[in-house]
Design a protein around this motif. Sequence first.
Motif: not given
Length: 375
Positions: A248-250, A283-288, A306
């Motif tokens: 979900k992350e980049n 990792s937190k959501e929507n973080t690279d 991360n």
Amino acid sequence: MEWGIKLKNNREDLFKKRFWRLIGKMIISFTIIVIFFMVLKRIIELSDFQWLYNKNNVTYYRAIYTFDLLYYNGYVYVALAVIAIIIFLILLYKEIKSMTSYINVISDSSERLFDGSEEYISLPPEMKELEIKLNHFRSESIKNKKLAEENEKKKDELIVYLAHDIKTSLTVVIGYLSLLDEIEDMPLKQRKKYIELALNKSYRLEELINELFDIARFNSEKIILEKEELNLNIMLEQVIEDFYPILKENINLNTGDNINIYADSDKLSRVFNNLIKNAINYSKENTDIDINVKKRNKEIEVKIINQGKMIPKDKLDKIFENFYRLDTSRTSKTGGSGLGLAISKQIVELHGGNIKVNSDKNKTIFTIILPIEEE
């Protein structure tokens, strides 16, 4: 091995000291005997012993005869040799007895190294250095034993948890599949929902079985490296591609120039797979997630960064221990076997590198240092 070499050196030093002490005692004893005979001769020469003649003239002449025989016919040297041999045998017996007692003390102390006792090992003063080393070795042995017991306890608990989770997941999968099999006219929407739930539980079941295999391999498998020349950039890209279906992350890979190293590609891929999976889970959501690779002199530095919760200092110190898990919850997606980071550390160190972790309230950074070796 190094400890054994030091112990051998201490033993040799001790024998040398005792040998030279024996030689010193012999020289002193022989010197005292020679001085005694010289002083005795001088005293006899300066004295007329008239009192002995007046008392018993036979005894007097016998004494004169013995004196002449001893000093003027060379028997004094025989007497000195006999006395020296007797003294030498007495001193040698004492030294052998002393060394035997040392051997017995060392033997008894060696047995206490592995009996689990925390009682301090005491040796004679001349063996103080050996005493310190034995006690250090004993404390290390006790610490390693406790660590092994803790790891065994963690492993047993983990196997119990895994068995329970595997049974639960399998029961759920069987339940949903049974419903799908029994209800032929089930609405398509509901059927699709049950299939998705069963599939998700199957994926979870696969993860749990992989964890169980990790534990089995950890107990029986010795990590042996099969090194070859490989392109680190390409290997990292391949590892990242494996995560795209669940990602979900980049993941931003910053490598610069192509970097070739001499390493075991399968084992090193496992290291980066573990670390990237760990970064995704925490990792937190929507973080690279950033992976930065730098070449410095004859070393490669890889940083996996991360953004997530800060890892407390007390957990950072234990994060590479066997069976240690940051998240103790078995229901959490991050609840693994606790072997991933421990195995990763072993692999990196077998390559002659090192791995460390830093964490603050904004991000967590795993840093891997690998040497650039030539085949």
